[in-house]
Design a protein around this motif. Structure first.
Motif, short mmCIF file in Angstrom:
data_model
loop_
_atom_site.label_atom_id
_atom_site.label_comp_id
_atom_site.label_asym_id
_atom_site.label_seq_id
_atom_site.Cartn_x
_atom_site.Cartn_y
_atom_site.Cartn_z
N PHE A 93 84.13 -5.53 4.35
CA PHE A 93 84.91 -6.16 5.41
C PHE A 93 85.95 -5.23 6.02
O PHE A 93 86.21 -5.28 7.22
N ASN A 94 86.55 -4.40 5.20
CA ASN A 94 87.69 -3.59 5.64
C ASN A 94 87.26 -2.17 6.01
O ASN A 94 86.31 -1.64 5.46
N PHE A 95 88.01 -1.58 6.89
CA PHE A 95 87.73 -0.22 7.32
C PHE A 95 88.13 0.77 6.24
O PHE A 95 89.19 0.64 5.63
N GLU A 96 87.28 1.77 6.05
CA GLU A 96 87.61 2.85 5.13
C GLU A 96 88.91 3.49 5.61
O GLU A 96 89.07 3.76 6.79
N GLY A 97 89.81 3.71 4.68
CA GLY A 97 91.10 4.28 5.03
C GLY A 97 92.19 3.25 5.20
O GLY A 97 93.37 3.59 5.19
N SER A 98 91.81 1.98 5.37
CA SER A 98 92.83 0.93 5.48
C SER A 98 93.52 0.77 4.12
O SER A 98 93.00 1.17 3.09
N ALA A 99 94.69 0.18 4.13
CA ALA A 99 95.46 0.02 2.89
C ALA A 99 94.67 -0.77 1.84
O ALA A 99 94.62 -0.38 0.68
N ILE A 100 94.07 -1.88 2.23
CA ILE A 100 93.36 -2.72 1.27
C ILE A 100 92.11 -2.01 0.74
O ILE A 100 91.76 -2.14 -0.43
N TYR A 101 91.46 -1.24 1.55
CA TYR A 101 90.30 -0.46 1.12
C TYR A 101 90.72 0.55 0.05
O TYR A 101 90.06 0.70 -0.97
N ARG A 102 91.84 1.23 0.30
CA ARG A 102 92.35 2.21 -0.67
C ARG A 102 92.78 1.51 -1.96
O ARG A 102 92.57 2.04 -3.05
N MET A 103 93.36 0.32 -1.85
CA MET A 103 93.76 -0.43 -3.04
C MET A 103 92.52 -0.78 -3.89
O MET A 103 92.55 -0.65 -5.11
N ALA A 104 91.48 -1.20 -3.23
CA ALA A 104 90.24 -1.54 -3.94
C ALA A 104 89.64 -0.30 -4.60
O ALA A 104 89.12 -0.37 -5.72
N THR A 105 89.75 0.83 -3.94
CA THR A 105 89.25 2.08 -4.51
C THR A 105 89.98 2.42 -5.80
O THR A 105 89.37 2.79 -6.80
N VAL A 106 91.30 2.28 -5.79
CA VAL A 106 92.10 2.55 -6.99
C VAL A 106 91.76 1.54 -8.09
O VAL A 106 91.55 1.92 -9.25
N GLN A 107 91.68 0.27 -7.75
CA GLN A 107 91.36 -0.75 -8.74
C GLN A 107 89.97 -0.51 -9.34
O GLN A 107 89.78 -0.63 -10.55
N ARG A 108 89.01 -0.19 -8.50
CA ARG A 108 87.64 0.06 -8.97
C ARG A 108 87.62 1.25 -9.93
O ARG A 108 86.95 1.24 -10.95
N ARG A 109 88.35 2.29 -9.57
CA ARG A 109 88.43 3.48 -10.43
C ARG A 109 89.05 3.13 -11.78
O ARG A 109 88.57 3.55 -12.83
N ARG A 110 90.12 2.33 -11.76
CA ARG A 110 90.76 1.92 -13.02
C ARG A 110 89.75 1.14 -13.88
O ARG A 110 89.65 1.34 -15.08
N ALA A 111 89.01 0.22 -13.25
CA ALA A 111 88.01 -0.56 -13.98
C ALA A 111 86.96 0.36 -14.59
O ALA A 111 86.58 0.20 -15.77
N TYR A 112 86.51 1.32 -13.82
CA TYR A 112 85.50 2.25 -14.30
C TYR A 112 86.03 3.04 -15.51
O TYR A 112 85.33 3.18 -16.52
N PHE A 113 87.26 3.53 -15.41
CA PHE A 113 87.82 4.31 -16.53
C PHE A 113 88.01 3.45 -17.77
O PHE A 113 87.76 3.90 -18.89
N MET A 114 88.46 2.21 -17.59
CA MET A 114 88.61 1.33 -18.76
C MET A 114 87.25 1.05 -19.39
O MET A 114 87.11 1.03 -20.61
N GLN A 115 86.26 0.81 -18.55
CA GLN A 115 84.91 0.57 -19.07
C GLN A 115 84.40 1.80 -19.83
O GLN A 115 83.89 1.68 -20.94
N LYS A 116 84.57 2.95 -19.22
CA LYS A 116 84.08 4.19 -19.83
C LYS A 116 84.76 4.45 -21.18
O LYS A 116 84.10 4.81 -22.15
N LYS A 117 86.06 4.23 -21.24
CA LYS A 117 86.81 4.51 -22.47
C LYS A 117 86.51 3.50 -23.57
O LYS A 117 86.49 3.86 -24.74
N ASN A 118 86.25 2.25 -23.21
CA ASN A 118 86.23 1.20 -24.22
C ASN A 118 84.87 0.60 -24.57
O ASN A 118 84.60 0.33 -25.73
N PHE A 119 84.05 0.35 -23.56
CA PHE A 119 82.83 -0.38 -23.92
C PHE A 119 81.55 0.13 -23.27
O PHE A 119 80.48 -0.42 -23.52
N ASP A 120 81.63 1.17 -22.49
CA ASP A 120 80.43 1.68 -21.85
C ASP A 120 79.37 2.08 -22.88
O ASP A 120 78.18 1.79 -22.72
N ALA A 121 79.79 2.74 -23.94
CA ALA A 121 78.85 3.18 -24.98
C ALA A 121 78.26 2.00 -25.74
O ALA A 121 77.20 2.13 -26.37
N LEU A 122 78.91 0.84 -25.68
CA LEU A 122 78.41 -0.35 -26.38
C LEU A 122 77.40 -1.14 -25.56
O LEU A 122 76.68 -1.99 -26.09
#
Length: 191
Positions: free
Chosen positions: A126-155
């Motif tokens: 829905f949002n344009f790349e570079g918009s504030a909400i798009y960048r917020m989602a990018t940061v949140q997605r990255r955090r989710a990915y790192f938490m998954q990788k650190k904690n349960f990805d191998a499981l």
């Protein structure tokens, strides 16, 4: 720079939400050790979602978007999803209903992870790349990915990984069909 790598605070303890997950799945007997492992994974996913909600601008993804207040949103986002709804569905046994319809714990884990990806997909669609909400989602997605990788990805079972990867690729391909910033909307969600 700090947000672009796994951080110490990304560590999750599956025991913190395990009672809640077990309560949501009352009446569903884990049939194997793999099922018990999945309950631990669901506990970590729930804790991950709680962390994301508490993390910078997590509040932006905590509740459903008020589609009526945003012109064109419903035309583009056909399946709304937010982190708060996923938490509620875990807590209120909505995902557990899959088990009563013949699904497995692996199916539940896949469904939850796909819903998490759907939150980001909707925002990116829905949002344009570079918009504030798009960048917020990018940061949140990255955090989710790192938490998954650190904690349960191998499981995660390989079937779950394949299912979720296929879904992520499908979402990306769907967005690519419209081209960058060609979502038909003039502006971005700001709430």
């Amino acid at each position: 720079k700090k947000e672009k790598s796994i951080m110490e605070e990304d560590a999750l303890d599956q025991k913190l939400a395990l009672d809640m997950i077990c309560s949501a799945f009352v009446g569903v007997d884990p049939r194997s050790e793999g099922d018990l492992k999945c309950m631990g994974i669901l506990s970590m996913i729930y804790q991950m979602l709680q962390r994301l909600l508490e993390y910078d601008f997590g509040y932006m993804f905590a509740q459903p978007v008020e589609a009526d207040a945003i012109p064109g949103y419903s035309d583009i986002v056909k399946e709304p999803m937010d982190l708060g709804t996923i938490c509620a569905k875990l807590k209120n046994a909505e995902y557990a209903k899959m088990m009563k319809k013949g699904g497995s714990f692996q199916d539940v884990v896949s469904a939850v992870l796909k819903d998490v990806e759907l939150v980001w997909h909707n925002c990116f669609s829905f949002n344009f790349e570079g918009s504030a909400i798009y960048r917020m989602a990018t940061v949140q997605r990255r955090r989710a990915y790192f938490m998954q990788k650190k904690n349960f990805d191998a499981l995660l079972d390989q079937t779950v990984k394949d299912t979720v990867t296929e879904y992520v690729n499908m979402c990306s391909n769907t967005r690519d069909k419209f081209g960058p910033n060609n979502n038909g909307v003039d502006g971005a969600i700001t709430e």
